[in-house]
Every structure is written in structure tokens, then in C-alpha cells.
Write an enzyme that holds these catalytic residues in place. Structure first.
Site, PDB file in Angstrom:
ATOM      1  N   GLY A 180      -8.291 -45.947 -43.377  1.00  0.00           N
ATOM      2  CA  GLY A 180      -7.305 -46.614 -42.828  1.00  0.00           C
ATOM      3  C   GLY A 180      -7.640 -47.442 -41.139  1.00  0.00           C
ATOM      4  N   SER A 238     -14.452 -43.374 -37.191  1.00  0.00           N
ATOM      5  CA  SER A 238     -14.335 -44.148 -38.120  1.00  0.00           C
ATOM      6  C   SER A 238     -15.458 -45.047 -37.990  1.00  0.00           C
ATOM      7  CB  SER A 238     -13.311 -43.596 -38.877  1.00  0.00           C
ATOM      8  OG  SER A 238     -12.504 -44.589 -38.758  1.00  0.00           O
ATOM      9  N   VAL A 292      -5.156 -42.227 -46.911  1.00  0.00           N
ATOM     10  CA  VAL A 292      -4.969 -40.890 -47.424  1.00  0.00           C
ATOM     11  C   VAL A 292      -6.379 -40.206 -46.619  1.00  0.00           C
ATOM     12  CG1 VAL A 292      -5.512 -39.980 -49.832  1.00  0.00           C
ATOM     13  CG2 VAL A 292      -3.802 -42.167 -49.650  1.00  0.00           C
ATOM     14  N   HIS A 350      -6.624 -38.705 -43.121  1.00  0.00           N
ATOM     15  CA  HIS A 350      -5.272 -38.273 -43.918  1.00  0.00           C
ATOM     16  C   HIS A 350      -5.632 -36.688 -43.796  1.00  0.00           C
ATOM     17  CE1 HIS A 350      -1.637 -37.673 -42.955  1.00  0.00           C
ATOM     18  NE2 HIS A 350      -1.406 -37.180 -43.767  1.00  0.00           N
ATOM     19  N   TYR A 368      -5.053 -35.482 -34.399  1.00  0.00           N
ATOM     20  CA  TYR A 368      -5.495 -36.062 -33.341  1.00  0.00           C
ATOM     21  C   TYR A 368      -6.302 -36.333 -32.607  1.00  0.00           C
ATOM     22  CZ  TYR A 368      -0.265 -35.207 -34.204  1.00  0.00           C
ATOM     23  OH  TYR A 368       1.078 -35.608 -35.214  1.00  0.00           O
TER      24      TYR A 368
END
Length: 469
Positions: free
Chosen positions: A108, A116, A177, A180, A409
Site C-alpha cells: 500500500g 517499502s 493488507v 499492516h 509507526y
């Protein structure tokens, strides 16, 4: 790379950790040749996006959520792999390892520090936006979800099948997903049902050797590691006993049992007329400011607004004094920052700190997320500096030894791995904050399954044969 199966609602997600090493343009060319050879039965032009492709920059930028990493100086990948099938991910891992290229995996793009999609050394991105199938099985109260799916897509597909089921994950629908859940994944239902990662039943991963493994074949130690291994208040406001059905948020909250609020928090002056009864999927829309009749907006993978930002986190185990809070509010005004305070307890206090790598369970009153945003890249250092001062001010009022932080975070100020040979002691500076006593077990598992430390980034679990180095 992982695909997860979770309790309803479980998920399937495909996730790859990161790698780093040095390489050259010839290594990138060799990687592309190797990858093309491994996927001969597919049209490689639909899977590989090189720097020469007209779509390269639009795809690179498509999921960058933090504008700090959308600059000309930000490192760019040698290529982007957009897999349609598990075998494409296998090929990317095998060929990256063979040619000494790092891998960054993006589902995402919400990683707070851009981990990422950026790297200090030559790398490729595996962008999972094509791997986002969702199979909801209401009869068995579970779902398989590929890690390229967003939370919004998952929620929408669950609501299509049933109005009585939901899944305990985050409130931002554009979050992937895969990322997360790999960090734990909390949301509005976590005090009743735990984290998203607490509800994973199975997973499919691509390991360092390019093998596809499920829970049985990977073993329980690795299955444990992938689930989480990578909110004004007077003192009494957070110190009271909250009903498990109640989720509180600094700016907005849901009230499922009105009498409990009235008895424990008279300062709120909440009346029944202030509350709105709604279904789970309606609450998902509500928290993202989406009208009830616009649920299809959950399928939008693009975040509506983006900014430059810096965030940090803390856990609070003792009530903060009135003087401490006054100082905090003053500094928030000076910085232009805001807080999200999230009460813990409920189901979270019943789950062991070592059940999965996420360790922040009993003993925590609430979690704090600090956030500051700005619009001009020239003010980046200014606002990062102000955020660091705010964080320093809070040290006496939050958890200690270690000063805990939430992995999702991500905060590179906590520490960084220096290179492939980062020691246990060096990595534990940041690792103990995210994982507390679970850090050692994560290092043990990593050393068994990836002894060459192929999957790595600036805050990845290190390989270490001895804790003395």
C-alpha cells in the site's frame, strides 16, 4: 513474501521482506535476463517495468504516501516487478539474490519511513497491486486475502457477503493488507478482538530460497515471527475501566454502551442524542468520512490527500500529570503537531506479550501517535527537528526500559542497521523498542531461515550467532 489466512476473518497476504547489498547496472541487466528466463510462459512486458518504460515514474510514485520520499534525490529502483502470480515473486527473489540486488516489497506504500520503496543501495520493487484477490468464506468464518489488497477492498468484500461479520484491522482504507498485518495491525475493534495479526490462521510465503511455504511447511516458529515481526485527557479519563465494546479516539469515538460512558466519564457530557447506531461497515465508512451510501469508495486505492510528514509513537503505563499535559499542549501548538491517543485494555490485556512478536499488551493505558505535516519540502528539517524536541519532552511520562514504540509507526530516529553485519547489540537499540523481550526470539528465527541476511533494510531483524557481538 507471505499470503495470510485469517479468522473472520483471516487473510492471505503475500509479503516480502527487504534486502540490501551493492550492485551495478550490469547486475540489473542480469537480473532482468534471469527474471525473464524464469517466467517464460508469461508476457514479461506486463510484469517488468524498467527505467526505460513510459509507465516507470507513474508506478514508482503511485503508492508513495509520504511526500518526503517523492523528491528527485530519493533513490529509485532498477526495475519494478508487478506480479500476477506467486511464481513471479519466486522469480524476483531468486534473481535478486543471485545478482546482489536488494528487494523492497510494497502493498500500500504507507510505510512511514518509505522502507517499502527506497533503499541506500541498488534495488528492485515488488509492487503487489495486482496480487489482491479476496476470497471470503462466511460459512467457515474466514477469508484468504492476498497482501496487495487494501483494507478498504477487504472490508468491502466482507460486507458484500455479510452484514454480521467484520475484521479487526485499521481505519485507513488505502493501507495494504500485507504491511499492516506484518506490523500487528490495530483498529477500532482491537479492544474486543485483538489485532489483525492475532487473527491470522495460515500464511503462504516465499522464502529466501524461492520456495512457497504454508503454515505447516514453514513451521510454528516462522509462522509466529511473520505475524507482527516486522490516542486531552484528565488522569481519570484514561485510567477508568472501559467496556470491551468501546473504542475511544482523541477526535472521535464510538459508543456502544451509553451508560458506561455516563458513569465513568461525566466530563464528556455525552448524551444518547450524540450517538449514532450503525453497522460495522457503516462505522468503517464513518471513520474515513465516507457517506453511508458510498461504500464503493472503499475500493479506491489512491489516498485523497498527501503531505510531507513525520510521526513517532509512545506507550503510556502511568497517568500523565496535569503539569505534564499542559506542557504537552503548549509544545503541540508550537510544533503544529497533533496526537492520536488510543486506550488499551480489554482483549489486548488477555493476550500474552509473547503470543506474536507484537509485545504491547497488559500494563499499557494507552498508545500515543505524534504526527506533524507540512507542505513545503524546504521545511522538512525544521519540522523533523521540532518533532524530535516534542518526543524528548515526553520521555518522563511514557514507558521506560525500553521506551516502547509501535512498529507500524516506523521511526528511523530510534536506530538503524549500519550494514549487512549489524550486531545484535546494535540492532537491539531499536529492536527492543518495537519488540521488547520478543526481539531475541525474532533474531533466532531470522538466523535459522535467512542465515545470509538476504532480506534486510535499515530496521530489519539481523542475523546473529552470538548476542555478545
Amino acid at each position: 513474501m507471505v499470503t495470510l489466512h485469517m479468522k473472520l476473518l483471516p487473510l492471505l497476504f503475500i509479503l516480502s521482506n527487504s534486502v540490501w547489498s551493492t550492485t551495478s547496472s550490469s547486475a540489473a541487466e542480469s537480473f532482468l535476463q534471469c527474471f525473464t528466463l524464469h517466467i517464460q510462459q508469461y508476457n514479461s512486458s506486463k510484469i517488468i517495468i524498467t527505467k526505460h518504460s513510459s509507465a516507470y515514474f507513474s508506478v514508482v510514485q503511485s503508492s508513495i504516501q509520504n511526500l518526503r520520499f517523492l523528491t528527485s534525490s530519493t533513490s529509485k529502483p532498477e526495475a519494478i516487478i508487478t506480479p500476477f502470480h506467486d511464481s513471479h515473486v519466486q522469480a524476483a527473489v531468486i534473481c535478486s539474490k543471485k545478482n546482489g540486488l536488494l528487494i523492497r516489497t510494497r502493498s500500500g506504500g504507507h510505510d512511514y519511513e518509505g522502507q517499502s520503496y527506497v533503499s541506500r543501495a541498488p534495488f528492485v520493487i515488488i509492487d503487489l497491486f495486482n496480487l489482491r484477490s479476496i476470497d471470503v468464506d462466511i460459512e467457515n468464518e474466514s477469508a484468504w486475502v492476498e497482501s496487495g489488497a487494501t483494507l478498504g477492498e477487504l472490508y468491502y468484500r466482507i460486507a458484500e457477503k455479510s452484514k454480521a461479520y467484520g475484521f479487526p484491522a485499521g481505519s485507513c482504507p488505502t493501507i495494504g493488507v500485507g504491511g499492516h498485518i506484518s506490523g500487528g495491525g490495530f483498529g477500532t475493534l482491537f479492544r474486543k478482538y485483538g489485532l489483525a495479526a492475532d487473527n491470522v490462521l495460515d500464511a503462504k510465503i516465499v522464502d529466501v530460497n524461492g520456495r512457497i511455504l504454508d503454515r505447516k511447511s514453514m513451521g510454528e516458529e516462522l509462522f509466529w515471527a511473520i505475524r507482527g515481526g516486522e490516542a486531552q485527557a484528565l488522569e481519570s479519563f484514561w485510567h477508568g475501566n472501559l467496556d470491551w465494546f468501546l473504542f475511544l479516539h482523541l477526535l472521535q469515538f464510538s459508543d456502544f454502551q451509553r451508560p458506561q460512558n455516563k458513569d465513568n466519564f461525566p466530563e464528556l457530557s455525552v448524551d444518547r442524542s450524540d450517538c449514532t447506531e450503525m453497522s460495522w461497515i457503516e462505522s468503517v465508512l464513518y471513520f474515513d468520512f465516507i457517506p453511508r451510501n458510498k461504500s464503493e469508495a472503499l475500493l479506491n486505492r489512491t489516498q485523497q490527500s498527501k503531505s510531507f510528514f513525520k510521526a513517532k509513537s509512545d506507550y503510556v503505563t502511568q497517568p500523565i500529570s496535569e503539569a505534564g499535559l499542559k506542557g504537552l499542549w503548549q509544545r503541540l501548538i508550537e510544533v503544529g503537531a497533533y496526537l492520536i491517543l488510543t486506550p488499551y485494555g480489554g482483549k489486548m490485556s488477555e493476550i500474552s506479550n509473547s503470543e506474536i512478536p507484537f509485545p504491547h499488551r497488559s500494563g499499557n493505558l494507552f498508545k500515543i501517535q505524534y504526527m506533524v505535516t507540512w507542505d513545503d519540502y524546504r521545511e522538512t528539517e525544521k519540522y523533523i527537528g521540532l518533532m524530535r524536541k516534542l518526543y524528548d519532552y515526553m520521555a518522563p511520562y511514557v514507558s521506560k526500559f525500553p521506551r516502547a514504540a509501535y512498529l507500524n509507526y516506523k521511526d528511523l530516529d530510534l536506530g538503524r542497521n549500519k550494514d549487512v553485519h549489524t550486531s545484535y547489540a546494535e540492532a537491539s537499540i531499536w529492536g527492543s523498542k518495537y519488540f521488547k523481550n520478543n526481539f531475541g526470539r525474532l533474531v533466532h528465527v531470522k538466523s535459522l531461515v535467512d542465515p545470509g541476511n538476504f532480506f534486510r533494510d535499515e530496521q530489519s531483524i539481523p542475523v546473529c550467532l552470538s548476542r555478545k557481538n
